[in-house]
Design a protein around this motif. Structure first.
Motif, short mmCIF file in Angstrom:
data_model
loop_
_atom_site.label_atom_id
_atom_site.label_comp_id
_atom_site.label_asym_id
_atom_site.label_seq_id
_atom_site.Cartn_x
_atom_site.Cartn_y
_atom_site.Cartn_z
N MET A 109 0.85 -1.21 0.00
CA MET A 109 0.00 0.00 0.00
C MET A 109 0.88 1.25 0.00
SD MET A 109 -2.76 -1.22 2.91
CE MET A 109 -4.11 -0.10 2.60
N PRO A 110 0.80 2.06 -1.04
CA PRO A 110 1.64 3.28 -1.07
C PRO A 110 1.25 4.29 0.02
CG PRO A 110 0.81 2.74 -3.26
CD PRO A 110 0.08 1.86 -2.30
N LEU A 111 -0.06 4.45 0.28
CA LEU A 111 -0.56 5.36 1.34
C LEU A 111 -0.05 6.79 1.17
CD1 LEU A 111 -0.01 2.88 4.31
CD2 LEU A 111 -2.23 3.48 3.32
N GLU A 112 0.06 7.21 -0.08
CA GLU A 112 0.65 8.53 -0.35
C GLU A 112 -0.39 9.63 -0.54
OE1 GLU A 112 2.95 7.36 -3.70
OE2 GLU A 112 4.73 6.91 -2.49
N GLU A 113 -1.65 9.33 -0.31
CA GLU A 113 -2.70 10.35 -0.49
C GLU A 113 -2.48 11.53 0.46
OE1 GLU A 113 -3.07 7.18 -0.59
OE2 GLU A 113 -4.27 6.75 -2.37
N ASP A 114 -3.12 12.65 0.15
CA ASP A 114 -2.97 13.84 1.01
C ASP A 114 -3.50 13.56 2.42
OD1 ASP A 114 -1.96 15.54 -1.07
OD2 ASP A 114 -3.99 15.59 -1.91
N ALA A 125 -2.03 0.18 12.98
CA ALA A 125 -0.56 0.24 12.97
C ALA A 125 0.03 0.61 11.61
CB ALA A 125 0.01 -1.10 13.44
N LEU A 126 -0.81 0.75 10.59
CA LEU A 126 -0.30 1.23 9.30
C LEU A 126 0.36 2.60 9.46
CD1 LEU A 126 -3.25 0.35 6.86
CD2 LEU A 126 -1.10 -0.87 7.10
N VAL A 127 0.02 3.30 10.52
CA VAL A 127 0.53 4.65 10.74
C VAL A 127 2.05 4.68 10.87
CG1 VAL A 127 0.39 4.69 13.28
CG2 VAL A 127 -0.01 6.80 11.99
N LYS A 128 2.68 3.55 11.06
CA LYS A 128 4.14 3.56 11.21
C LYS A 128 4.82 4.07 9.94
CE LYS A 128 4.28 -0.99 12.14
NZ LYS A 128 4.77 -2.37 12.34
N LYS A 129 4.09 4.08 8.82
CA LYS A 129 4.66 4.60 7.57
C LYS A 129 4.55 6.12 7.45
CE LYS A 129 4.72 3.03 2.75
NZ LYS A 129 4.06 2.14 1.79
N ARG A 130 3.77 6.70 8.35
CA ARG A 130 3.43 8.12 8.21
C ARG A 130 4.65 9.03 8.22
NH1 ARG A 130 1.80 12.26 12.74
NH2 ARG A 130 1.77 14.04 11.36
N ALA A 132 7.59 8.79 7.19
CA ALA A 132 8.32 8.87 5.93
C ALA A 132 7.50 9.61 4.87
CB ALA A 132 8.64 7.47 5.44
N LEU A 133 6.19 9.62 5.02
CA LEU A 133 5.33 10.18 3.96
C LEU A 133 4.99 11.65 4.17
CD1 LEU A 133 2.92 7.14 3.64
CD2 LEU A 133 4.49 7.93 1.88
#
Lengths: 355, 222
Positions: A109-114, A125-130, A132-133
Motif C-alpha cells: 500500500m503506497p498510502l501517499e494520499e494527502d 498500525a499502518l501509521v508507522k509509515k506516516r 516517511a510520507l
C-alpha cells in the motif's frame, strides 16, 4: 448510487450549499479510507455510501481494505472485544501476528494520499509509515473505548498517538492522548436500500419470501451475531415478556469478513432459540439491505440490546423509520435515542419495549 | 433612510467541529471546577453551539450545563439557576463563564455539595473549533436581504443574530447593525434586536425577520 442533488428534499438546500463551500478548498485533494472489511458491519456500510458523495464534491476519495489471514482476524477480534472492555487473553504471538500482517499490507500500500483515514484498530498500525510520507493521518475509532482492557490499549496507544488526530463517536469514548480528539457522529443514508421508503406491497413480498409470518407483532434485533450484541440476552428478555405479550422474536443478522466468532455465536443462538417456536433466527448475506429495510419496517419493536456499541446504526435506522426502539445500555445509543426521540414523534405500531 | 446600501451585507455561515477534552464532572462542584478551568472554546461549545443545535425546540434549556444538572444530576434547582444565565446577553465568554460559575457557587453555598451523577451519566466537557465561511448570498436592499435570508442556513442566522454579540461592535446583532448603519432604519433594527431566542426556533426567527422586512417595505410604499 444516489447523487447529492437527491438529498435536497431531506437535508435542505442550505446544507448542500454548505457542503459545497466546505469542499471547495479541498477540491482535487486525495483522500484514502482504509478499513478491514469491504462488506458487513457499519464501517463498510458508511464508506460504501460516503466515498461516491465525497467524489461528487470534488475530492479524490478512495477506499482500500487491509488483507489478513484467519489468524489476523482472530487477533483483531480479540482486540475489538478487549477495547470494548471485555477482558481477553492476548499473547505476545497475537501482537506479532498483528504487526506482521500490517507490515505485509504496508509493503503493497503506497498510502501517499494527502489525507489518510484509518478506521478502527485492525489497520491502526499502518501509521508507522506516516513519518516517511509526511501526509495527514486520522484514526477514526468506531468502537466504545471508554473502558479498554489495558493490555491491548497500551499496545495500541503508541500507534494512535502517531496520528495527527483521532475521531470518536461519543464524548465518553475520549481518552487521555497527546493528539487532538474530535467528535463526529456517524450517520445512516436515508436513500440507501436499507433506509429508503418501501411500498407496503414490497415489504409483504420480501417477508413472504424470507418465510417470516406476520400473524403476530414482530420484535426484532438486527445485528451481526456477536457476543457484544447480546443475542442470547435478547432471547432471555423475550422469554420473560412472552407470557404478557403474544409476539414473535426475530433475530436477524449476518457475518462480516473480519469477524471469525460469528459462526459460533450463530450456532449458540440457534440452539437457544429452540426453546420457543416463536423465536426466528435469520442469517442473511451482508448485501441484504432491502430485506433488512423491509423487516425493520414490518416490526412492531426494534431492539438493540448491545452490551457495548460503537455507534448502533440500527437505532438510527429504527428512529429514521419511525419505529419504536428499545436501545441498549451503551452511551451512544442512549444519546441518540434521547435526542432523536425529542426530535420525532412516533405514531406507528406503538408497543412496550423489552430488554 | 436609503433604498440601497453602500456596503452590501454578506451572509456568512458558521460550522463547528466538536473536540473532546477527556474532562468530565460527576457533581455540581466538579462542574463548577471544570467551568473555572476549561478553555473558552469549551464554554462556547456548551452554550452558543448548544443553543443553536437545539433551536428546533422551544422552550429549551439555554445551555448544556442546565440540561445536565436537571436531567442527569436530577438537581432541578441548580438546573433552574443555570437556565437563568442568558447566553446571548453576554458580549464575551469570560463574563458568561463567570455567570455560570457564580450560579453554581451560590447553589452549593445554599445546598452543599448535593448529589452525584449516576455512573455513566457524567458531564463530558467538549470544545469547538469554529469555522465562519462566506456564502454566495449578499444584499444591498431590503428586498434582496429578505430573498437571501430565505436561502441561508439557520447556522448563518445564529451567527449573525446571536453570536455577533461576541464580536465588535458588541451588543448589537449584524442584521440590526446593517439595517441602521447602511439603510438608516433604526425601527427595523430595534425590532430585530428585540427577538427572544428562547421563545422562537431559528426557523421562527427567520420567518419573523422576513415579516418585519415586508412590513417595513409596505410602510415605505404607503
Amino acid at each position: 448510487m444516489a447523487r447529492l442533488e437527491e438529498y435536497r428534499p431531506i437535508v435542505g438546500s442550505d446544507t448542500l450549499e454548505e457542503l459545497a463551500l466546505l469542499a471547495r478548498p479541498l477540491a482535487g485533494k486525495s483522500v484514502l479510507n482504509v478499513n478491514s472489511t469491504a462488506v458487513g458491519g457499519g464501517v463498510a456500510e458508511i464508506l460504501s455510501r460516503m466515498i461516491p458523495l465525497l467524489r461528487e464534491l470534488g475530492l479524490d476519495a478512495r477506499w482500500e481494505v487491509v488483507k489478513g489471514g484467519e489468524d489476523f482476524y482472530a487477533v483483531t477480534k480479540k482486540f475489538h472485544n478487549a477495547l470494548h472492555g471485555d477482558p481477553q487473553t492476548v499473547t505476545p504471538k497475537d501482537f506479532q501476528v498483528y504487526e506482521d500482517t500490517l507490515d505485509e499490507n504496508l509493503s503493497r500500500m503506497p498510502l501517499e494520499e494527502d489525507f489518510v483515514f484509518i478506521h478502527d484498530p485492525q489497520p491502526a498500525a499502518l501509521v508507522k509509515k506516516r513519518r516517511a510520507l509526511k501526509n495527514h493521518w486520522m484514526w477514526r475509532c468506531h468502537i466504545d473505548l471508554s473502558r479498554p482492557d489495558p493490555s491491548v490499549w497500551e499496545f495500541l496507544k503508541p500507534y494512535v498517538e502517531q496520528y495527527d488526530a483521532c475521531v470518536f463517536s461519543a464524548p465518553s469514548f475520549a481518552q487521555k492522548l497527546n493528539i487532538p480528539q474530535m467528535l463526529i457522529a456517524p450517520s445512516i443514508d436515508p436513500l440507501s436500500d436499507k433506509n429508503r421508503e418501501l411500498p407496503e406491497s414490497e415489504i409483504q413480498a420480501i417477508l413472504e419470501r424470507l418465510g417470516i409470518p406476520l400473524d403476530k407483532p414482530l420484535v426484532t434485533q438486527v445485528s451481526r451475531f456477536d457476543r457484544l450484541k447480546d443475542p442470547l440476552g435478547v432471547i432471555e428478555a423475550f422469554l420473560k415478556v412472552k407470557s404478557y405479550v403474544d409476539a414473535r422474536l426475530l433475530l436477524v443478522g449476518g457475518t462480516a469478513d473480519d469477524d471469525p466468532e460469528g459462526a459460533q455465536v450463530l450456532a449458540e443462538v440457534r440452539e437457544r432459540a429452540k426453546a420457543d417456536p416463536n423465536i426466528l433466527v435469520l442469517c442473511l448475506p451482508p448485501t441484504s439491505h432491502v430485506e433488512i429495510n423491509a423487516i425493520q419496517r414490518a416490526s412492531a419493536v426494534l431492539v438493540q440490546k448491545s452490551l457495548r456499541e460503537g455507534f448502533g446504526l440500527t437505532v438510527s435506522e429504527a428512529l429514521w423509520k419511525g419505529n419504536p426502539s428499545s436501545p441498549d445500555r451503551s452511551e451512544e445509543s442512549r444519546f441518540k435515542s434521547r435526542t432523536s426521540i425529542r426530535e420525532r414523534s412516533f405514531t406507528q405500531r406503538m408497543a412496550p419495549p423489552i430488554g | 433612510m436609503k433604498e440601497r446600501a453602500e456596503t452590501p451585507f454578506r451572509f456568512f455561515t458558521r460550522l463547528t467541529l466538536t473536540t473532546l477534552t477527556g474532562l468530565r464532572a460527576g457533581s455540581g462542584r466538579e462542574l463548577m471546577e471544570g467551568i473555572h478551568t476549561v478553555p473558552d472554546n469549551v464554554i462556547y461549545q456548551h452554550t452558543h453551539r448548544f443553543l443553536q443545535q437545539h433551536q428546533f425546540l422551544t422552550p429549551e434549556p439555554p445551555n448544556d450545563f442546565a440540561y445536565w444538572a436537571t436531567q442527569m444530576l436530577g438537581d432541578e434547582e441548580l438546573g433552574e439557576r443555570l437556565t437563568s444565565v442568558d447566553t446571548v446577553r453576554f458580549s464575551n465568554l469570560a463574563e458568561l463563564r463567570r455567570a455560570l460559575s457564580s450560579a453554581i457557587e451560590k447553589h452549593l453555598e445554599k445546598r452543599g455539595d448535593g448529589r452525584a451523577a449516576p455512573a455513566g451519566k457524567e458531564f463530558h466537557f467538549t470544545g469547538a473549533v469554529r469555522f465562519s465561511i462566506p456564502t454566495p448570498h449578499a444584499a444591498e436592499s431590503l428586498t434582496e436581504f429578505a430573498e437571501a435570508l430565505r436561502k441561508v442556513s439557520i447556522a448563518s442566522l445564529y451567527l449573525h443574530i446571536y453570536e455577533a454579540r461576541l464580536r465588535p461592535p458588541h451588543v448589537i446583532n449584524d442584521f440590526s447593525n446593517w439595517f441602521e448603519r447602511e439603510l438608516g432604519r433604526p425601527a427595523l433594527a430595534k425590532k430585530v434586536a428585540g427577538l427572544d431566542p428562547y421563545t422562537h426556533t431559528l426557523e421562527g426567527l427567520r420567518a419573523k425577520i422576513i415579516s418585519f422586512i415586508e412590513q417595513e417595505e409596505s410602510h415605505g410604499q404607503a
